[in-house]
Write a protein that holds these residues in place. Structure first.
Motif, PDB file in Angstrom:
ATOM      1  N   ARG A 158      66.651  17.892  52.795  1.00 53.04           N
ATOM      2  CA  ARG A 158      66.445  18.482  51.470  1.00 53.04           C
ATOM      3  C   ARG A 158      64.941  18.456  51.182  1.00 53.04           C
ATOM      4  O   ARG A 158      64.335  17.393  51.177  1.00 53.04           O
ATOM      5  CB  ARG A 158      67.188  17.684  50.401  1.00 53.04           C
ATOM      6  CG  ARG A 158      68.699  17.583  50.624  1.00 53.04           C
ATOM      7  CD  ARG A 158      69.288  16.477  49.759  1.00 53.04           C
ATOM      8  NE  ARG A 158      68.689  15.179  50.098  1.00 53.04           N
ATOM      9  CZ  ARG A 158      68.835  14.072  49.362  1.00 53.04           C
ATOM     10  NH1 ARG A 158      69.550  14.103  48.245  1.00 53.04           N
ATOM     11  NH2 ARG A 158      68.257  12.943  49.737  1.00 53.04           N
ATOM     12  N   VAL A 159      64.383  19.638  50.949  1.00 52.39           N
ATOM     13  CA  VAL A 159      62.930  19.735  50.816  1.00 52.39           C
ATOM     14  C   VAL A 159      62.559  20.498  49.550  1.00 52.39           C
ATOM     15  O   VAL A 159      63.072  21.599  49.297  1.00 52.39           O
ATOM     16  CB  VAL A 159      62.305  20.436  52.037  1.00 52.39           C
ATOM     17  CG1 VAL A 159      60.790  20.470  51.916  1.00 52.39           C
ATOM     18  CG2 VAL A 159      62.724  19.735  53.329  1.00 52.39           C
ATOM     19  N   ALA A 160      61.669  19.930  48.747  1.00 52.20           N
ATOM     20  CA  ALA A 160      61.112  20.631  47.590  1.00 52.20           C
ATOM     21  C   ALA A 160      60.016  21.558  48.115  1.00 52.20           C
ATOM     22  O   ALA A 160      58.983  21.095  48.613  1.00 52.20           O
ATOM     23  CB  ALA A 160      60.534  19.632  46.590  1.00 52.20           C
ATOM     24  N   VAL A 161      60.248  22.867  48.041  1.00 55.65           N
ATOM     25  CA  VAL A 161      59.355  23.838  48.684  1.00 55.65           C
ATOM     26  C   VAL A 161      58.495  24.617  47.691  1.00 55.65           C
ATOM     27  O   VAL A 161      57.750  25.507  48.094  1.00 55.65           O
ATOM     28  CB  VAL A 161      60.173  24.833  49.538  1.00 55.65           C
ATOM     29  CG1 VAL A 161      60.886  24.114  50.673  1.00 55.65           C
ATOM     30  CG2 VAL A 161      61.164  25.602  48.668  1.00 55.65           C
ATOM     31  N   ASN A 166      69.388  26.098  57.674  1.00 62.51           N
ATOM     32  CA  ASN A 166      69.236  24.802  58.343  1.00 62.51           C
ATOM     33  C   ASN A 166      68.333  23.825  57.578  1.00 62.51           C
ATOM     34  O   ASN A 166      68.012  22.755  58.074  1.00 62.51           O
ATOM     35  CB  ASN A 166      68.722  24.974  59.778  1.00 62.51           C
ATOM     36  CG  ASN A 166      67.415  25.745  59.847  1.00 62.51           C
ATOM     37  OD1 ASN A 166      66.570  25.662  58.968  1.00 62.51           O
ATOM     38  ND2 ASN A 166      67.243  26.504  60.931  1.00 62.51           N
ATOM     39  N   MET A 167      67.912  24.223  56.365  1.00 61.45           N
ATOM     40  CA  MET A 167      67.130  23.323  55.525  1.00 61.45           C
ATOM     41  C   MET A 167      67.447  23.612  54.067  1.00 61.45           C
ATOM     42  O   MET A 167      67.452  24.769  53.646  1.00 61.45           O
ATOM     43  CB  MET A 167      65.625  23.500  55.780  1.00 61.45           C
ATOM     44  CG  MET A 167      64.760  22.496  55.011  1.00 61.45           C
ATOM     45  SD  MET A 167      62.992  22.607  55.458  1.00 61.45           S
ATOM     46  CE  MET A 167      62.518  24.132  54.631  1.00 61.45           C
ATOM     47  N   SER A 168      67.739  22.584  53.303  1.00 58.65           N
ATOM     48  CA  SER A 168      68.046  22.755  51.886  1.00 58.65           C
ATOM     49  C   SER A 168      66.735  22.872  51.114  1.00 58.65           C
ATOM     50  O   SER A 168      66.020  21.896  50.939  1.00 58.65           O
ATOM     51  CB  SER A 168      68.863  21.563  51.368  1.00 58.65           C
ATOM     52  OG  SER A 168      69.105  21.685  49.978  1.00 58.65           O
ATOM     53  N   MET A 169      66.421  24.088  50.678  1.00 56.45           N
ATOM     54  CA  MET A 169      65.160  24.353  49.991  1.00 56.45           C
ATOM     55  C   MET A 169      65.342  24.272  48.482  1.00 56.45           C
ATOM     56  O   MET A 169      66.074  25.061  47.892  1.00 56.45           O
ATOM     57  CB  MET A 169      64.625  25.734  50.394  1.00 56.45           C
ATOM     58  CG  MET A 169      64.384  25.895  51.886  1.00 56.45           C
ATOM     59  SD  MET A 169      63.609  27.487  52.283  1.00 56.45           S
ATOM     60  CE  MET A 169      63.672  27.454  54.091  1.00 56.45           C
ATOM     61  N   GLN A 170      64.653  23.318  47.864  1.00 56.74           N
ATOM     62  CA  GLN A 170      64.748  23.117  46.425  1.00 56.74           C
ATOM     63  C   GLN A 170      63.503  23.704  45.740  1.00 56.74           C
ATOM     64  O   GLN A 170      62.381  23.368  46.094  1.00 56.74           O
ATOM     65  CB  GLN A 170      64.852  21.623  46.106  1.00 56.74           C
ATOM     66  CG  GLN A 170      66.003  20.923  46.807  1.00 56.74           C
ATOM     67  CD  GLN A 170      67.339  21.518  46.415  1.00 56.74           C
ATOM     68  OE1 GLN A 170      67.604  21.752  45.238  1.00 56.74           O
ATOM     69  NE2 GLN A 170      68.190  21.758  47.406  1.00 56.74           N
ATOM     70  N   PRO A 171      63.700  24.589  44.741  1.00 55.03           N
ATOM     71  CA  PRO A 171      62.567  25.233  44.063  1.00 55.03           C
ATOM     72  C   PRO A 171      61.894  24.316  43.047  1.00 55.03           C
ATOM     73  O   PRO A 171      62.012  24.500  41.827  1.00 55.03           O
ATOM     74  CB  PRO A 171      63.223  26.441  43.388  1.00 55.03           C
ATOM     75  CG  PRO A 171      64.612  25.978  43.087  1.00 55.03           C
ATOM     76  CD  PRO A 171      64.998  25.073  44.234  1.00 55.03           C
ATOM     77  N   LEU A 227      61.283  13.552  44.800  1.00 48.77           N
ATOM     78  CA  LEU A 227      61.054  12.824  46.049  1.00 48.77           C
ATOM     79  C   LEU A 227      61.123  11.320  45.813  1.00 48.77           C
ATOM     80  O   LEU A 227      61.760  10.585  46.583  1.00 48.77           O
ATOM     81  CB  LEU A 227      59.697  13.208  46.629  1.00 48.77           C
ATOM     82  CG  LEU A 227      59.289  12.528  47.940  1.00 48.77           C
ATOM     83  CD1 LEU A 227      60.292  12.834  49.046  1.00 48.77           C
ATOM     84  CD2 LEU A 227      57.884  12.974  48.349  1.00 48.77           C
ATOM     85  N   GLN A 228      60.500  10.855  44.767  1.00 46.40           N
ATOM     86  CA  GLN A 228      60.488   9.419  44.479  1.00 46.40           C
ATOM     87  C   GLN A 228      61.875   8.890  44.124  1.00 46.40           C
ATOM     88  O   GLN A 228      62.194   7.736  44.409  1.00 46.40           O
ATOM     89  CB  GLN A 228      59.506   9.121  43.345  1.00 46.40           C
ATOM     90  CG  GLN A 228      58.043   9.318  43.732  1.00 46.40           C
ATOM     91  CD  GLN A 228      57.101   9.122  42.566  1.00 46.40           C
ATOM     92  OE1 GLN A 228      57.405   9.497  41.433  1.00 46.40           O
ATOM     93  NE2 GLN A 228      55.946   8.529  42.816  1.00 46.40           N
TER      94      GLN A 228
END
Length: 271
Positions: free
Chosen positions: A144-147, A171-176, A186-187
């Motif tokens: 899970r990535v904040a993009v 293949n990647m969970s993209m978080q706006p 993230l923290q």
């Protein structure tokens, strides 16, 4: 060759350079406008960026400084470089000048947009919570990535980098999420990694660099990105350059980034 570490200079010095560059650009715009219309413009609409990003901070300084010369700068808060280019391309937006970055403008869509100045380099920071040391962007697969929000610098540059690494929404969970929102996610563990494209003085980037629970990805193939995409540069973050007193970072970090730019609408008649 001048060492690229200089791109990570102190905030005061960087802001001063950006301000001087902008002032020179405005003078040039006035000179051109003088020959194209009866009087140089006294009102400029500037598309900046997110409120918790450095572009907004720079815009506020420009407003203050140029007001002393009788120039009114109206700031248009946006999501960032991608949004700004869209506004510059739209003749109905009313935007005259905007911050953009490398890799965004393409022809023929951007044929009426011209780059006035190259300002400074903005790194692509990738912070993560993994206990492992990540050195490849494709290691974000299945995470899970904040993009960044749509139109932001992070999303605009990230899309190019993701494509090179075969990363997609499949293949990647993209978080706006951008800046402070991305850092908080993230923290708190809502995402596994977060991407930022801004200077080290950005509040979220600065905080992440000082958070011992977070790790910064060092690009082991940084040179390859430049070879594949010319608007991407390899940057080096030497030990202690961010915070010498606290030795941040502890060791040399290889990063990639692109240039922040100032662009304008090319017109021959008053807008």
């Amino acid at each position: 060759m001048i060492f690229k570490n200089l791109r990570f200079r102190a905030q005061r010095g960087r802001v001063s350079i950006a301000i001087m560059t902008f002032a020179m650009v405005v003078a040039a715009v006035w000179a051109v406008a003088y020959f194209l219309q009866t009087a140089p413009p006294r009102h400029i609409v500037l598309a900046s960026g997110l409120e918790d990003g450095l572009l907004h901070q720079y815009a506020k300084r420009y407003i203050e400084i140029l007001a002393r010369s009788g120039v009114t700068v109206e700031e248009r808060i946006t999501n960032g470089p991608g949004d700004n280019l869209r506004l510059l391309q739209d003749p109905q937006s009313g935007v005259d000048i905007g911050f953009t970055q490398g890799g965004i403008a393409t022809l023929p869509e951007a044929k009426n947009v011209i780059m006035l100045a190259s300002l400074y380099y903005v790194p692509m920071w990738i912070f993560h919570r993994s206990t492992d040391v990540l050195t490849h962007v494709n290691e974000l697969r299945n995470h899970r990535v904040a993009v960044g929000v749509s139109g932001s610098g992070a999303r605009s540059l990230g899309e190019h980098v993701f494509a090179l690494n075969g990363l997609t929404i499949n293949n990647m969970s993209m978080q706006p999420l951008s800046n402070n929102a991305a850092l908080l996610a993230l923290q708190s563990g809502e995402v596994d990694a977060a991407i930022f494209v801004d200077g080290a003085e950005n509040h979220a980037v600065w905080t992440a660099l000082h958070d011992p629970t977070l790790k910064l990805l060092s690009y082991s193939k940084a040179e390859a990105y430049h070879r594949r995409l010319s608007f991407i540069s390899k940057l080096t973050l030497p030990p202690g350059v961010v915070d010498l007193a606290n030795n941040i970072p502890e060791r040399e970090v290889d990063l990639i980034g692109t240039k922040a730019m100032l662009a304008a609408v090319m017109v021959s008649t008053p807008r």
